[in-house]
Design a protein around this motif. Structure first.
Motif, PDB file in Angstrom:
ATOM      1  N   TYR A  42       0.551  -1.470  -0.026  1.00  0.00           N
ATOM      2  CA  TYR A  42      -0.668  -0.309   0.068  1.00  0.00           C
ATOM      3  C   TYR A  42       1.185   1.657   0.645  1.00  0.00           C
ATOM      4  O   TYR A  42       0.249   2.830  -1.129  1.00  0.00           O
ATOM      5  CB  TYR A  42      -1.037  -0.374   1.107  1.00  0.00           C
ATOM      6  CG  TYR A  42      -2.484  -0.987   1.014  1.00  0.00           C
ATOM      7  CD1 TYR A  42      -2.621  -1.653   0.403  1.00  0.00           C
ATOM      8  CD2 TYR A  42      -2.204  -1.283   2.672  1.00  0.00           C
ATOM      9  CE1 TYR A  42      -3.543  -2.418   0.199  1.00  0.00           C
ATOM     10  CE2 TYR A  42      -2.941  -2.711   2.423  1.00  0.00           C
ATOM     11  CZ  TYR A  42      -3.741  -3.044   1.038  1.00  0.00           C
ATOM     12  OH  TYR A  42      -4.585  -4.469   1.472  1.00  0.00           O
ATOM     13  N   LEU A  43       1.678   1.323   0.648  1.00  0.00           N
ATOM     14  CA  LEU A  43       2.593   2.476   0.499  1.00  0.00           C
ATOM     15  C   LEU A  43       3.903   2.924  -0.097  1.00  0.00           C
ATOM     16  O   LEU A  43       3.735   3.775  -0.716  1.00  0.00           O
ATOM     17  CB  LEU A  43       3.760   2.101   1.921  1.00  0.00           C
ATOM     18  CG  LEU A  43       3.178   2.385   3.510  1.00  0.00           C
ATOM     19  CD1 LEU A  43       4.264   2.099   4.724  1.00  0.00           C
ATOM     20  CD2 LEU A  43       1.849   3.217   4.267  1.00  0.00           C
ATOM     21  N   ALA A  44       4.062   1.345  -0.702  1.00  0.00           N
ATOM     22  CA  ALA A  44       4.442   1.438  -2.272  1.00  0.00           C
ATOM     23  C   ALA A  44       4.182   2.315  -3.553  1.00  0.00           C
ATOM     24  O   ALA A  44       4.306   3.214  -4.303  1.00  0.00           O
ATOM     25  CB  ALA A  44       5.091   0.126  -3.044  1.00  0.00           C
ATOM     26  N   GLN A  45       2.572   2.013  -3.924  1.00  0.00           N
ATOM     27  CA  GLN A  45       1.520   2.482  -4.602  1.00  0.00           C
ATOM     28  C   GLN A  45       1.208   3.731  -3.734  1.00  0.00           C
ATOM     29  O   GLN A  45       0.991   4.326  -4.933  1.00  0.00           O
ATOM     30  CB  GLN A  45       0.443   1.318  -4.251  1.00  0.00           C
ATOM     31  CG  GLN A  45       0.347  -0.175  -4.965  1.00  0.00           C
ATOM     32  CD  GLN A  45      -0.762  -0.825  -4.800  1.00  0.00           C
ATOM     33  OE1 GLN A  45      -1.982   0.504  -4.872  1.00  0.00           O
ATOM     34  NE2 GLN A  45      -0.751  -1.992  -4.367  1.00  0.00           N
ATOM     35  N   GLY A  46       1.149   4.532  -2.757  1.00  0.00           N
ATOM     36  CA  GLY A  46       0.724   6.042  -2.733  1.00  0.00           C
ATOM     37  C   GLY A  46       0.063   6.416  -2.306  1.00  0.00           C
ATOM     38  O   GLY A  46      -0.479   7.377  -1.791  1.00  0.00           O
ATOM     39  N   ILE A  47      -0.861   4.880  -1.713  1.00  0.00           N
ATOM     40  CA  ILE A  47      -1.835   5.517  -1.262  1.00  0.00           C
ATOM     41  C   ILE A  47      -2.113   6.343  -0.196  1.00  0.00           C
ATOM     42  O   ILE A  47      -1.192   6.380   0.841  1.00  0.00           O
ATOM     43  CB  ILE A  47      -2.221   3.532  -0.649  1.00  0.00           C
ATOM     44  CG1 ILE A  47      -2.696   2.784  -2.078  1.00  0.00           C
ATOM     45  CG2 ILE A  47      -4.320   3.983  -0.335  1.00  0.00           C
ATOM     46  CD1 ILE A  47      -2.838   1.636  -1.939  1.00  0.00           C
ATOM     47  N   SER A  48      -2.721   6.953   0.569  1.00  0.00           N
ATOM     48  CA  SER A  48      -3.926   8.373   1.250  1.00  0.00           C
ATOM     49  C   SER A  48      -2.803   7.598   2.943  1.00  0.00           C
ATOM     50  O   SER A  48      -3.481   6.505   2.958  1.00  0.00           O
ATOM     51  CB  SER A  48      -4.565   8.406   1.409  1.00  0.00           C
ATOM     52  OG  SER A  48      -5.606   8.119   1.279  1.00  0.00           O
TER      53      SER A  48
END
Length: 605
Positions: A42-48
């Motif tokens: 999730y963090l790698a995808q730049g999710i809020s």
């Protein structure tokens, strides 16, 4: 010098660990993928940050299912010797007391599960130690759910393991007992909806006795609005219920130990390992099969069954047939033979008698359920029919009682009607209790025009000015609460591919002005805000082609969080029509002028 008796055997534990360590290693790997790896993605995808927090809590909900499956497999592994004659004989030949063997197997199966969950949590804390997005309290929630789910499932799984002598029956027994009360309640309610006129159903407290379906619905993530911010705070619900199940799961280990001490090891391969429980197994199988067959008939052939004594007789016959099928199927499993029809039928006769007495009591309405209607002086308030709003208005209470009495009087007609629609009636009584009924009533226009319809009274109820105002004031609509607002005007229908309407967006300030200065006053002296219940020519002649939809962030209405306030503009709403024409250039037209074909589909709205 006396030798010390130990409840734990290190040698037996090492033997179990050496045989089944891949199971717990796989569980650890699954948890690592489920939490730290997934969150890293999730963090790698730049999710809020907001969405990431929601996802972590949802992972906490999901881990309950993984923990349950892993607990069941672990129980099957550590107690697998109970289901093999050779292994069972070997364990009994060891100089180990039964209590020691039981406790050793329990702890050896449980501790690796808890250790895997703790390791996953520690690794996740280490990986996200410097992150400003992944908050530790959300990871703590994940760990808490995992531990509680494991304790609840593992303890109950151990208890189930003592009840059967066949390893393939164990998972089936675990799932069946986890949902037994829930299924029983569903089957009984399906029958009562057919047999009892006006049966309201609802969820009984006994549904809590079914951990699997109850916990799966109670354990969920919700968004709660926070003061001074449009960003909601995510909350994990259901932890308290799961904690209770965990305590009960641990307590189940005590009766499991008692059963283990008295268990006859030669019962390997038997469906029921405890002989004293064999009659219980037969009775349960008989009752569930009876209710299942009866409920299937009731749900699939409700209209064909009709009403009255004939319907009850057909259902009673199906109940008797189902009871016999379940009873003899259980007997075949117990005796491991198909030749069971010459066995004594005393137990089956008892089940038949109970079922027949139950059907007779319902048909004769011995409890008075179908005719029960509270007196006016008993009623504190009523819930508006087919709505969630509560009113203490005396006129509304009396109209609700008239609707209720009409439904009772029309029982025979409504049961035989071809086109029916449901109405919900609920009273809140002064003694703190509530009374609810649900009726499938004739919704055809012919019956309504006949003058003895519940729907005509429902329309009268919603035409009361106080109830129209109650409907219109469902929430506080202010500019700062409005997400967006749309005005929709119907377009003539030329073909199936043509647009249905044209839409115009209003500003939040315009929405507040239109609502406060026009809609609320028009509610008092026009048909605006009327809930028609059924559409006839009178309803269509009053209605315009214009509708308003205000999407509101939060309010004081029955909706939780964001909701949509909608209203169909009527031709006599002078203030609203004038505002639309003056500010937006919208001239509302009669509905039938735009959609004359609507007169072909009169009836329930």
């Amino acid at each position: 010098m006396k030798s010390k008796t130990s409840l734990f055997s290190p040698g037996l534990s090492r033997n179990i660990l050496s045989r089944f360590w891949p199971l717990w290693l796989i569980y650890l790997g699954l948890l690592l993928v489920q939490l730290p790896v997934a969150v890293s993605g999730y963090l790698a995808q730049g999710i809020s940050a907001r969405y990431t927090m929601e996802c972590i809590l949802q992972l906490a909900v999901d881990v309950a299912g993984y923990a349950m499956a892993a607990s069941l497999l672990s129980v099957m592994a550590v107690f697998s010797y109970l289901y093999s004659k050779r292994s069972c004989s070997l364990i009994n030949s060891l100089p180990v007391r039964r209590e020691t063997a039981f406790v050793t197997a329990c702890l050896t199966g449980l501790l690796p599960l808890l250790l895997a969950e703790l390791l996953t949590w520690l690794i996740a804390l280490g990986v996200f130690a410097g992150s400003e997005i992944v908050r530790p309290e959300y990871l703590n929630s994940w760990l808490l759910i995992a531990l509680l789910s494991t304790l609840a499932s593992y303890g109950f799984g151990v208890f189930c393991a003592m009840l059967t002598g066949h390893i393939m029956v164990l998972p089936a027994l675990f799932l069946v007992l986890n949902a037994a009360v829930y299924v029983l309640e569903a089957l009984v309610q399906a029958l009562l909806r057919t047999l009892v006129y006006g049966y309201d159903g609802g969820s009984a407290l006994i549904s809590r006795l079914s951990p699997l379906p109850y916990a799966s619905s109670a354990l969920r993530v919700i968004a709660e609005p926070t003061a001074g911010s449009l960003e909601p705070e995510f909350i994990l619900l259901g932890i308290d219920s799961l904690a209770i199940y965990a305590v009960v799961g641990v307590l189940f280990i005590v009766p499991a130990l008692l059963l283990y001490r008295r268990r006859k090891m030669e019962c390997v391969g038997d469906v029921v390992a405890i002989k004293a429980l064999e009659p219980v197994f037969k009775y349960c199988a008989s009752v569930y099969a009876a209710l299942g067959l009866g409920a299937l008939l009731a749900e699939t052939m409700d209209k064909a069954l009709g009403s009255g004594p004939l319907s009850s007789a057909v259902l009673a016959l199906m109940l008797l047939l189902g009871a016999a099928l379940g009873y003899y199927a259980a007997e075949m499993l117990l005796q491991k033979s198909l030749r069971v029809f010459r066995s004594r039928m005393r137990g089956l006769f008892i089940v038949w008698a109970v079922l027949l007495l139950g059907v007779a009591a319902i048909e004769l309405d011995l409890t008075g359920y179908e005719r029960r209607m509270p007196e006016t002086e008993e009623i504190q308030s009523v819930v508006l029919v087919n709505d969630g709003r509560v009113t203490e208005d005396a006129e509304s209470i009396e109209l609700t009682r008239r609707i209720h009495q009409t439904a009772i009087d029309n029982e025979e007609h409504n049961r035989q009607a071809e086109s029916t629609s449901i109405i919900y009636i609920r009273y809140e009584l002064k003694d703190g209790s509530s009374l609810g009924r649900s009726y499938w009533v004739d919704g055809s226009l012919e019956w309504i025009e006949n003058g003895n319809s519940e729907f005509a009274l429902c329309r009268e109820l919603y035409m009361l000015p106080q109830n129209k105002e109650l409907m219109m004031k469902a929430g506080e609509i202010k500019a700062e609460n409005v997400i967006f607002c749309d005005i929709e005007q119907l377009l003539p229908k030329s073909d199936e591919f043509s647009l249905n309407y044209e839409q115009l967006r209003l500003s939040p300030q315009q929405a507040e002005e239109l609502y406060t200065q026009c809609i609320l006053p028009d509610t008092q002296d026009s048909m605006l805000g009327t809930r028609w219940f059924y559409m006839d020519e009178e309803a269509y002649e009053t209605r315009s082609d214009t509708s308003l939809y205000i999407h509101v962030e939060s309010g004081e209405g029955p909706e939780y969080g964001p909701y949509v306030f909608s209203v169909e503009i009527t031709l006599d709403a002078e203030r609203t029509l004038a505002w639309l024409e003056e500010n937006l250039g919208i001239e509302a037209k009669p509905y039938l002028e735009v959609r004359p074909e609507a007169l072909e589909n009169l009836g329930y709205y």
